[in-house]
Design a protein around this motif. Structure first.
Motif, short mmCIF file in Angstrom:
data_model
loop_
_atom_site.label_atom_id
_atom_site.label_comp_id
_atom_site.label_asym_id
_atom_site.label_seq_id
_atom_site.Cartn_x
_atom_site.Cartn_y
_atom_site.Cartn_z
N TYR A 503 -14.17 111.23 41.98
CA TYR A 503 -14.11 109.84 41.85
C TYR A 503 -13.76 109.48 40.42
O TYR A 503 -13.38 108.34 40.10
CB TYR A 503 -15.36 109.38 41.95
CG TYR A 503 -15.91 109.32 43.68
CD1 TYR A 503 -15.34 108.41 44.42
CD2 TYR A 503 -16.93 110.13 43.69
CE1 TYR A 503 -15.75 108.60 45.77
CE2 TYR A 503 -17.53 110.26 45.26
CZ TYR A 503 -16.81 109.49 46.14
OH TYR A 503 -17.06 109.37 47.44
N ASP A 504 -13.10 110.52 39.77
CA ASP A 504 -12.75 110.19 38.47
C ASP A 504 -13.60 109.32 37.50
O ASP A 504 -13.44 108.22 36.97
CB ASP A 504 -11.37 109.44 38.39
CG ASP A 504 -10.62 109.40 36.92
OD1 ASP A 504 -11.08 110.13 36.01
OD2 ASP A 504 -9.96 108.52 36.80
N ILE A 505 -14.90 109.51 37.45
CA ILE A 505 -15.98 109.03 36.84
C ILE A 505 -16.07 109.06 35.21
O ILE A 505 -15.78 110.05 34.93
CB ILE A 505 -17.43 109.36 37.50
CG1 ILE A 505 -17.51 109.30 38.75
CG2 ILE A 505 -18.51 108.73 36.59
CD1 ILE A 505 -18.76 109.81 39.54
N ARG A 506 -15.74 107.90 34.87
CA ARG A 506 -15.74 107.99 33.26
C ARG A 506 -17.10 107.72 32.69
O ARG A 506 -17.57 108.11 31.56
CB ARG A 506 -14.90 107.00 32.96
CG ARG A 506 -13.31 106.88 33.61
CD ARG A 506 -12.68 108.27 32.91
NE ARG A 506 -11.39 108.45 33.67
CZ ARG A 506 -10.21 107.74 33.20
NH1 ARG A 506 -10.27 106.90 32.30
NH2 ARG A 506 -9.03 107.87 33.82
N VAL A 507 -17.93 106.71 33.22
CA VAL A 507 -19.24 106.23 32.80
C VAL A 507 -20.38 106.25 33.87
O VAL A 507 -19.98 105.83 34.94
CB VAL A 507 -18.94 104.82 32.30
CG1 VAL A 507 -20.18 104.18 31.65
CG2 VAL A 507 -17.68 104.58 31.44
N VAL A 508 -21.42 106.53 33.18
CA VAL A 508 -22.54 106.43 33.98
C VAL A 508 -23.55 105.34 33.58
O VAL A 508 -23.87 105.31 32.14
CB VAL A 508 -23.42 107.67 34.07
CG1 VAL A 508 -24.70 107.68 35.04
CG2 VAL A 508 -22.62 108.76 34.73
N ALA A 509 -23.85 104.24 34.06
CA ALA A 509 -24.97 103.35 33.68
C ALA A 509 -26.43 103.43 34.40
O ALA A 509 -26.30 103.32 35.26
CB ALA A 509 -24.40 102.07 33.93
#
Length: 560
Positions: A503-509
């Motif tokens: 998913y091309d994850i850049r950030v986790v909140a």
């Protein structure tokens, strides 16, 4: 005495109209201004707003991914978020834009008024008969106003009035209209076609209402007069109209998703109803097949499956039916009150058959684990029919020669008053919906701005259910992966890495504290939300044909 009598007649004529106008005012206040952050309606609006963006290619398109469903090979929302109402909402968003929530709520307000109008039409049908000498407008107003008061009293456990972008209420309006049409008179071909089309529009609006095809067919077979061949022919006309309306729906889904009905909710239901308590897992990365069937969700243990069946779907259905006791009590009181006053009309028999058939079939459907029985909005049609039937029976005029004992009148009036008092005490009456403190959003405005800033250069953000839908409604152009951060943190580093790359994850909140995500470092905490950013440059995303970065490619295999 004449002026006093005239005043009483004026009050009797005007009081139900005044009460109805007050009800409409309160209902519109809830429909237009009451804040609500329920996940499904926030996601629905996000889908509608995303689909209204100028660069979208599909009628309904999304960049929000619910990880725990069977992944679809296209950037389109799941089947139960692909109804007629969301299509209309997307068109409305194109006209009015996305900046004014009041304007975006106007279709919902119109549907709520349509709900009251459908109840009024059904009441007019039920109040007609050989003994009633026609349905007077005053009795219809009383029933409609009484139903509005009932809905407001029931609202604290229902919330359909303020959930502005859900499709349950539009589907309910279509079903109630269809029931009124079918019950209004002789089952001519035209009446059956119109009634079946109304029920078909309801099913086009929400997948759950596909049940109303067999419900209507069973009702026509049970309540029609004449030989069996005529009954089957009438049921066939109704089924034809029902199916004809759904042809565009199935063609649309087939063109987009490759099958007429691609509803992946069954995977989630298996996990939530019959599996572990957490109910959500990255099964498409771990190789776990627990989502494929209830027995698989129970890991092949029949004892565990029976235990889960009794403690979850069966218990949830039983609890929901109990929580809807005001509707059943109102129906029971109304039927008891009218039994000595009027003969049961054909329209009432048809409506009662619709009600009984729908309740029985929906009970079976929910207990089998095909729908979450604990969400009362799924029961909006049975509740509407039961309350309307009870109110119309209370308003039936006495037939000639029928006498009611004064003691019976006092018992009926006392019972109804006690029910209203109990319901008012249980729900806080109208004031709870009008004056109570509005609920707070699941993410602060500062947290939403920070999240949007961290992924401004592209990529996806991971947020848990609830906050994710709220964020997506405000930034429908962003890519959001709906996954509980604590679940993500509990998996092996290689699983997190594969999900990150897909998913091309850049950030986790995350709202939680102390969580660690392999490959991510903590950057800031804003508005109670901690932000974790990938600790190395993101690799270029793998080419996923025409659905880049959104869905899982077929080449990805679970680890052995």
């Amino acid at each position: 005495m004449a002026p006093a009598s005239g005043l009483r007649r004026t009050l009797r004529a005007g009081l139900p109209l005044v009460l109805l106008l007050l009800v409409v005012a309160v209902v519109l206040r809830l429909a237009l201004y009451q804040p609500d952050y329920f996940s499904d309606n926030q996601y629905n609006l996000g889908v509608a707003l995303h689909s209204a963006l100028p660069n979208t290619r599909w009628l309904l398109e999304t960049t929000a991914v619910n990880f725990f469903f069977t992944q679809l090979d296209a950037p389109r929302p799941e089947s139960w978020h692909r109804g007629l109402y969301i299509l209309l909402l997307s068109g409305w968003a194109r006209l009015v834009g996305s900046h004014s929530e009041l304007l975006l709520r106007l279709p919902h307000a119109a549907i709520v008024l349509g709900w009251l109008a459908a109840v009024a039409g059904l009441a007019g049908t039920l109040l007609k008969g050989p003994d009633a000498e026609g349905a007077t407008w005053r009795r219809v107003l009383w029933v409609t106003a009484g139903f509005g008061v009932f809905a407001l009293a029931f609202e604290s456990r229902w919330w359909v009035l303020s959930r502005a972008w859900l499709d349950d209420l539009p589907a309910t309006v279509c079903v109630v209209t269809g029931v009124a049409v079918i019950a209004a008179g002789e089952l001519t071909r035209r009446r059956l076609l119109v009634g079946g089309a109304c029920l078909g529009v309801a099913a086009f609006t929400k997948d759950l209402y596909l049940l109303w095809g067999p419900i209507a067919v069973a009702t026509v077979l049970l309540t029609s007069d004449g030989p069996g061949r005529d009954r089957v022919r009438r049921a066939g006309w109704l089924a034809l109209a029902f199916g004809f309306v759904l042809v565009p729906r199935f063609v649309w889904s087939t063109m987009d998703l490759g099958k007429p009905l691609a509803n992946p909710i069954r995977s989630w239901m298996n996990l939530w109803m019959f599996g572990h308590q957490h109910g959500q897992d990255l099964f498409f990365l771990t190789g776990d097949n627990a989502h494929t069937s209830p027995l698989a969700a129970a890991h092949g243990d029949w004892n565990a499956l029976v235990y889960r069946f009794i403690t979850r779907p069966f218990a949830a259905t039983k609890q929901s039916l109990g929580e809807m006791w005001p509707a059943w009590a109102l129906l029971a009181v109304g039927m008891w009150w009218s039994r000595r006053r009027v003969r049961l009309t054909r329209a009432t028999r048809v409506a009662l058959t619709f009600l009984g058939t729908s309740v029985m079939l929906q009970i079976v459907f929910c207990i089998a684990g095909f729908a979450a029985a604990d969400q009362l909005r799924y029961w909006s049609v049975p509740v509407t029919l039961a309350a309307t039937l009870g109110l119309t029976q209370l308003m039936q005029p006495a037939r000639k020669g029928a006498e009611l004992r004064s003691g019976g009148y006092r018992v009926a009036a006392g019972t109804l008053t006690a029910l209203l008092v109990l319901e008012a005490a249980a729900t806080g009456w109208i004031l709870q919906s009008v004056i109570r403190r509005p609920p707070g959003p699941p993410m602060t405005a500062a947290a939403v701005r920070s999240a949007h800033r961290w992924i401004a250069d592209g990529g996806a953000i991971v947020i848990g259910p609830g906050p994710a839908d709220y964020y997506y409604r405000r930034h429908p152009q962003d890519t959001v992966v709906v996954v509980p951060p604590d679940l993500l943190a509990s998996h092996r580093p290689d699983i997190i890495q594969r999900l990150t790359e897909i998913y091309d994850i850049r950030v986790v909140a995350s709202h939680g504290r102390g969580l660690r995500f392999p490959g991510f470092v903590g950057k800031e905490r804003t508005g109670g939300v901690s932000f974790f950013v990938r600790d190395r440059p993101a690799p270029p995303p793998a080419p996923l044909q025409n659905y880049q970065k959104l869905m899982i490619p077929r080449t990805v295999q679970p680890p052995r």
